[in-house]
Write an enzyme that holds these catalytic residues in place. Structure first.
Site, PDB file in Angstrom:
ATOM      1  CB  THR A 123      -1.312  -0.172   1.405  1.00 26.86           C
ATOM      2  OG1 THR A 123      -1.708   1.614   1.562  1.00 26.86           O
ATOM      3  CG2 THR A 123       0.002   0.024   2.598  1.00 26.86           C
ATOM      4  CE1 TYR A 164      -3.187  -1.965   5.316  1.00 28.79           C
ATOM      5  CE2 TYR A 164      -3.499   0.262   4.740  1.00 28.79           C
ATOM      6  CZ  TYR A 164      -3.590  -0.793   4.276  1.00 28.79           C
ATOM      7  OH  TYR A 164      -3.812  -1.568   2.816  1.00 28.79           O
TER       8      TYR A 164
END
Length: 334
Positions: free
Chosen positions: A121, A145
């Site tokens: 990501t 995250y």
């Protein structure tokens, strides 16, 4: 073309994973799926694809799948993806995204699986000082995250140096849209993606869409993001697989985006155009950690793979998302 071993897709009943399954099948690859169905849907996996309900950290189950299905590569999508939740519950993210990935990588090595494609990501960059963002931009995540994904990138690097094993980590920007043929799409309840949320609002499933921050250093004051169609992203995974097989000594860490950004208001305007109606917009304050603009420098992936995006158009992305949202309502009887 190598002997067609099977590709194991983790999280293949989820949003991006289910599109990767379709892309692999369309390219002629045999596929198997493992998914715990916590956020995925059994109906999202085609009937002719072997399906295993379970956890990627279950090493006995993974070993069984590798043997039964002749697995030669793993595409790893299973994980947790909600940034605010990661701040509230960091241990969940370090377990689901880091510890379980470590176990899966170990299972790959122990069972002779030599190729690994990882769903990473742009959140690994944190708030980058430059935009567009290059692959060598410092990775300084600002939430669990992003850090949980970065830790897995590091594990893959180290494991590839120690074993006969290569990998590709694809750093996604903002994934959106749905399969153009209407076979799958973003189905998770309570999803936080802007285009998904806007689609729900346009079809009367939400009263309004929150716009977080109107004072950013952007043309209209709202945050700018690089939206990539999920089917173009899935196609990049198939090309990554081809590249890993073609050169087993080469790893790849690549951004996945179009190199073009759209603001929150531009996205909402596109949804309005598609439905010929007006979404109610609720202006709210900024969320902590949201950069003004986050756009990919995608020159590396364009150079590394013969990737030719088919849906690099905001109106196409929005229309495909809306078509799926309508179909999802029929599936759920809404």
């Amino acid at each position: 073309m190598p002997d067609r071993f099977t590709i194991l897709v983790t999280g293949g009943a989820g949003y991006i994973g289910s599109h990767a399954v379709l892309a692999l099948k369309d390219a002629g690859w045999p596929v198997a799926v493992i998914d715990n169905l916590v956020t995925g849907f059994r109906w999202a996996v085609p009937d002719d694809v072997p399906f295993y309900e379970g956890n990627v950290a279950d090493s006995a189950l993974v070993a069984k799948i590798v043997k039964e299905q002749n697995i030669g590569a793993i595409m790893h999508f299973a994980g947790s993806v909600v940034v605010p939740e990661s701040v509230e519950n960091p241990l969940k993210y370090y377990d689901n995204n880091s510890a379980k990935s470590r176990s899966l990588i170990e299972s790959a090595v122990n069972n002779g699986v030599k190729h690994f494609i990882f769903s990473s990501t742009a959140a690994t960059y944190g708030i980058p000082e430059e935009s567009p963002v290059k692959e060598d931009t410092p990775q300084v995540p600002i939430n669990p995250y992003g850090m949980s994904k970065l830790m897995t990138e590091h594990m893959l690097r180290d494991v590839s140096a120690a074993h006969e094993f290569n990998f590709c980590a694809l750093r996604y920007f903002n994934v959106a849209g749905a399969d153009p043929e209407g076979r799958t799409g973003q189905s998770t309840a309570g999803a936080t993606h802007l285009i998904k949320v806007a689609g729900e609002a346009a079809l009367g499933k939400r009263d309004s869409v929150a716009v977080f921050g109107t004072d950013y250093d952007t043309p209209d004051g709202t945050g700018v993001r690089d939206y990539i169609h999920v089917s173009d992203l899935a196609a990049a995974h198939v090309l990554a697989l081809d590249a890993l097989i073609a050169d087993p000594d080469q790893n790849h860490l690549l951004n996945c985006g179009y190199g073009r950004g759209f603001s929150v208001l531009e996205v909402l305007d596109a949804v309005d155009r598609a439905t010929n109606s007006k979404i109610s917009r609720k202006l709210e304050g900024r969320r902590a950690g949201d950069p003004d603009s986050l756009i990919s420098d995608n020159r590396a992936i364009m150079k590394s793979f013969p990737w030719q995006p088919q849906y690099a158009d905001l109106d196409k992305i929005v229309n495909h998302a809306l078509a799926w949202e309508r179909k999802l309502g029929e599936i759920r009887g809404e």
